[in-house]
Motif scaffolding. Structure first.
Motif, PDB file in Angstrom:
ATOM      1  N   MET A 117       5.364 -22.678 -20.268  1.00  0.00           N
ATOM      2  CA  MET A 117       5.028 -21.707 -19.230  1.00  0.00           C
ATOM      3  C   MET A 117       4.743 -22.447 -17.930  1.00  0.00           C
ATOM      4  O   MET A 117       3.862 -23.295 -17.880  1.00  0.00           O
ATOM      5  CB  MET A 117       3.800 -20.916 -19.679  1.00  0.00           C
ATOM      6  N   GLY A 136      -2.252  -8.886 -27.711  1.00  0.00           N
ATOM      7  CA  GLY A 136      -2.494  -9.083 -26.283  1.00  0.00           C
ATOM      8  C   GLY A 136      -3.605  -8.228 -25.713  1.00  0.00           C
ATOM      9  O   GLY A 136      -3.846  -8.261 -24.510  1.00  0.00           O
ATOM     10  N   ASP A 141      -0.482 -10.658 -18.491  1.00  0.00           N
ATOM     11  CA  ASP A 141       0.071 -11.121 -19.764  1.00  0.00           C
ATOM     12  C   ASP A 141      -0.803 -10.679 -20.936  1.00  0.00           C
ATOM     13  O   ASP A 141      -0.367 -10.711 -22.079  1.00  0.00           O
ATOM     14  CB  ASP A 141       0.181 -12.648 -19.753  1.00  0.00           C
ATOM     15  N   LEU A 166      -3.685 -17.242 -24.851  1.00  0.00           N
ATOM     16  CA  LEU A 166      -2.709 -17.203 -23.756  1.00  0.00           C
ATOM     17  C   LEU A 166      -2.064 -18.571 -23.532  1.00  0.00           C
ATOM     18  O   LEU A 166      -0.971 -18.666 -22.982  1.00  0.00           O
ATOM     19  CB  LEU A 166      -3.371 -16.718 -22.459  1.00  0.00           C
ATOM     20  N   ARG A 167      -2.776 -19.628 -23.942  1.00  0.00           N
ATOM     21  CA  ARG A 167      -2.177 -20.973 -23.873  1.00  0.00           C
ATOM     22  C   ARG A 167      -1.366 -21.275 -25.114  1.00  0.00           C
ATOM     23  O   ARG A 167      -0.811 -22.365 -25.255  1.00  0.00           O
ATOM     24  CB  ARG A 167      -3.282 -22.028 -23.715  1.00  0.00           C
ATOM     25  N   VAL A 183      -7.360 -19.718 -17.021  1.00  0.00           N
ATOM     26  CA  VAL A 183      -6.612 -18.467 -16.958  1.00  0.00           C
ATOM     27  C   VAL A 183      -6.845 -17.819 -15.598  1.00  0.00           C
ATOM     28  O   VAL A 183      -7.960 -17.845 -15.072  1.00  0.00           O
ATOM     29  CB  VAL A 183      -7.069 -17.521 -18.093  1.00  0.00           C
ATOM     30  N   GLU A 232       3.923 -20.951 -15.058  1.00  0.00           N
ATOM     31  CA  GLU A 232       2.878 -20.261 -14.320  1.00  0.00           C
ATOM     32  C   GLU A 232       1.693 -20.076 -15.239  1.00  0.00           C
ATOM     33  O   GLU A 232       1.858 -19.814 -16.420  1.00  0.00           O
ATOM     34  CB  GLU A 232       3.429 -18.895 -13.914  1.00  0.00           C
ATOM     35  N   ARG A 233       0.499 -20.220 -14.679  1.00  0.00           N
ATOM     36  CA  ARG A 233      -0.674 -19.980 -15.513  1.00  0.00           C
ATOM     37  C   ARG A 233      -0.709 -18.516 -15.918  1.00  0.00           C
ATOM     38  O   ARG A 233      -0.404 -17.643 -15.123  1.00  0.00           O
ATOM     39  CB  ARG A 233      -1.942 -20.351 -14.753  1.00  0.00           C
ATOM     40  N   PRO A 234      -1.083 -18.249 -17.167  1.00  0.00           N
ATOM     41  CA  PRO A 234      -1.093 -16.866 -17.637  1.00  0.00           C
ATOM     42  C   PRO A 234      -2.156 -16.051 -16.908  1.00  0.00           C
ATOM     43  O   PRO A 234      -3.141 -16.602 -16.431  1.00  0.00           O
ATOM     44  CB  PRO A 234      -1.439 -17.002 -19.120  1.00  0.00           C
ATOM     45  N   ARG A 235      -1.911 -14.762 -16.898  1.00  0.00           N
ATOM     46  CA  ARG A 235      -2.837 -13.884 -16.195  1.00  0.00           C
ATOM     47  C   ARG A 235      -3.444 -12.860 -17.151  1.00  0.00           C
ATOM     48  O   ARG A 235      -2.751 -12.203 -17.906  1.00  0.00           O
ATOM     49  CB  ARG A 235      -2.129 -13.173 -15.061  1.00  0.00           C
TER      50      ARG A 235
END
Lengths: 500, 100
Positions: free
Chosen positions: A1, A310, A121, A341-342, A28, A3-6
């Motif tokens: 990934m 999620g 996300d 999320l990671r 995050v 982009e860092r997850p949101r």
């Protein structure tokens, strides 16, 4: 990934704040979406900034915890790790199962006419709860307010509804409400709690295991004593009196079998009645996402995950338990979401302290729940002519009639036959009473729209699973730190409100 | 003691609004409901059916009992809407659309 997850956190009370801080600290990007102008939720509801309160803590408890939360929020906002969208009223969270993407739909600003969709996300629901109030003759008179409502108006607007108050019902909220009203200058003529000392004693072992919580309760009680508030236990409101506004209430003592003791009726003059019978979780957003419930609360696992991938939930939405439990659950939920999320599995040993607090506080909440049950016999005592559904003005007699002779066996059928629960509040206020009157189980409300939405906002949504536009960027990094008014996907300029 | 003294509030200058034609002083930051309570008003709607008076009940935007007409727009939740200078606040009769 790349982009860092949101993570979108819905609700900025104790659970949402603890979750947002825990996730932001672990890399995050958090979008904190909340209906109020300032963070805090109901427990830490702040006076409007323009009121210039220099000592807001005079109306609060556990203020140091709030200062820690607020400092954390300020730090992460400044660093661009948390985007705090204030005055955003979430009405739906939609999920695209294939893409694993969520669209959080909100109405912006006090007018709630403009739609905004936030992309995320993962979603963490910290939607809190609202008060359960069981009806009695006169409960629709102006001057009768929910206990939490009196407290919210006091904390947020620095106002009282009158000069002389009675606080009544059942539950741990009544003590701080009575104390707050008295400290703010109201004369609290009585606190009528329908639970009795015997019920407390039955739960003594579970309660005694919580010295901190007991001290908190003792603090509230001491404050009442200081203000000379008369506390009546095993006592319930029989009726509120007045023509166009509240003038007095009648209270009476409850016998063990739930009947009212003859000769114990007492009329108390007052212009305010703050009344509540416990709390219920806000589960609309979770239900629409497809999350399973356990009773009336969102069901979660040890990581505070719902059964929808999620989606996490924490705080009162997962079961009423108070601010301290909400903090523990929020912290665990935020850490779990950050790890997941990671793409890693979290190690629960890392949040062992919060886990122990959660276990302890849930036991305490269960014990309190057993003590503060609604007063026995309230449904049988309710006269046929008393309004039960405040919106549609449906009486107890009409609600009873839906069952006998009409044969309704669930709340939905009662609603269709009597209109109870069909109005503006969508049954949030009357559902517990209708359930009690009819013997139908109190089931989830199934409200796909968590609040009224202008038709223009619905019409302008793109035809995707999430309601997010197919093209175009979502909230970009660059937008973090800009004011709430500048971010998000405007959906529509809704124009005039919905038609009749 | 009153709530303002308790928290040592130093509110901004009050603004004038009207409630059913009567001028009221409202403090910046207050909701319409808070401004009306501060002025001693506790009812600002009459129900569609029995025409009974209503005001704040839940205080947090859930119950819709405190619906009010502000600047000609009916069905505003008084407990959520901030009061603005010059607001024309009217008791909402029924659906609030009877005058249309």
């Amino acid at each position: 990934m790349t982009e860092r997850p949101r993570l979108a956190v819905v609700g900025a009370g104790p659970a949402g704040l603890a979750a947002a801080l825990a996730a932001a600290e672990r890399g995050v990007r958090v979008t904190l979406v909340d209906a109020a102008e300032q963070a805090g939720g109901q427990f830490y509801r702040q006076p409007a900034a323009a009121l210039g309160a220099r000592r807001p803590q005079a109306l609060h408890h556990q203020w140091r915890t709030w200062e820690r939360l607020r400092a954390g929020l300020d730090r992460h906002r400044a660093a661009g790790r948390i985007l705090h969208l204030t005055d955003h009223h979430v009405w739906c969270v939609a999920r695209d199962p294939a893409a694993g993407v969520f669209g959080v739909h909100a109405l912006r600003g006090p007018a709630q006419e403009e739609g905004v969709v936030v992309r995320a996300d993962a979603v963490l629901l910290a939607t809190g709860g609202y008060e359960r109030v069981l009806p009695f003759p006169g409960w629709t008179l102006p001057g009768v307010v929910t206990a939490g409502g009196a407290q919210a108006m006091l904390k947020g607007g620095l106002v009282l509804p009158g000069r002389t108050a009675v606080v009544a019902g059942t539950g741990p909220l009544l003590l701080p409400v009575a104390g707050g009203l008295a400290a703010a200058g109201a004369r609290v003529a009585a606190l009528a709690e329908s639970a009795g000392p015997a019920a407390l004693l039955r739960q003594a072992p579970a309660l005694a295991a919580q010295p901190g919580k007991l001290a908190e309760g003792a603090g509230y009680a001491a404050r009442l004593l200081r203000h000379g508030v008369r506390v009546l236990t095993r006592c319930t409101v029989v009726a509120a009196h007045g023509t166009d506004r509240l003038e007095a209430v009648t209270v009476a003592a409850l016998d063990r079998d739930g009947s009212l003791r003859p000769g114990s009726y007492r009329r108390i003059r007052c212009d305010t009645l703050a009344v509540g019978h416990g709390m219920l979780p806000h589960t609309d957003l979770a239900e629409t996402l497809g999350c399973s419930l356990s009773g009336t609360a969102v069901r979660v696992d040890d990581e505070q995950r719902t059964d929808v991938p999620g989606v996490w939930a924490a705080g009162e939405a997962t079961g009423i338990g108070g601010a301290a439990l909400a903090l523990a659950e929020g912290h665990i939920a935020g850490r779990s979401a950050a790890a997941r999320l990671r793409g890693t599995a979290p190690d629960p040993r890392r949040w062992a302290a919060a886990g122990r607090a959660r276990t302890r506080l849930r036991e305490f909440a269960a014990a309190l729940d057993a003590v503060y049950a609604p007063p026995a016999g309230w449904a049988e005592r309710l006269p046929d002519e008393t309004v039960v559904c405040r919106c549609e003005e449906v009486t107890a007699g009409e609600v009873r009639g839906a069952v006998d002779p009409l044969g309704a066996g669930d709340l939905r059928t009662v609603k269709l036959l009597s209109r109870a629960g069909m109005g503006w509040c969508q049954g949030r206020m009357c559902a517990p009473a209708v359930a009690g009157l009819t013997g139908c189980p109190l089931t989830a409300g199934r409200r796909p729209l968590a609040r009224p939405v202008p038709l223009g906002v619905l019409a302008a949504l793109p035809d995707t699973d999430t309601g997010l536009p197919e093209t175009g960027d979502d909230l970009a990094e660059a937008e973090v730190g800009r004011t709430a008014a500048e971010v998000g996907h405007p959906v529509a300029d809704a124009g005039p409100p919905e038609t009749d | 003691m009153n709530p303002m003294e308790l928290v040592r509030a130093r509110p901004g200058a009050s603004r004038t609004v009207t409630f059913d034609g009567r001028p009221l002083a409202a403090l910046p930051g207050q909701t319409v409901a808070a401004a009306l309570w501060a002025a001693g008003v506790t009812a600002w709607r009459s129900t569609r059916g029995a025409g009974r008076p209503r005001g704040v009940f839940c205080g947090i935007g859930v119950c819709f009992d405190c619906l009010v007409t502000v600047n000609g727009r009916p069905n505003q939740r008084a407990c959520l809407v901030p009061v603005r200078p010059g607001d024309v606040i009217r008791t909402q009769e029924g659906t609030g659309r009877d005058d249309d």
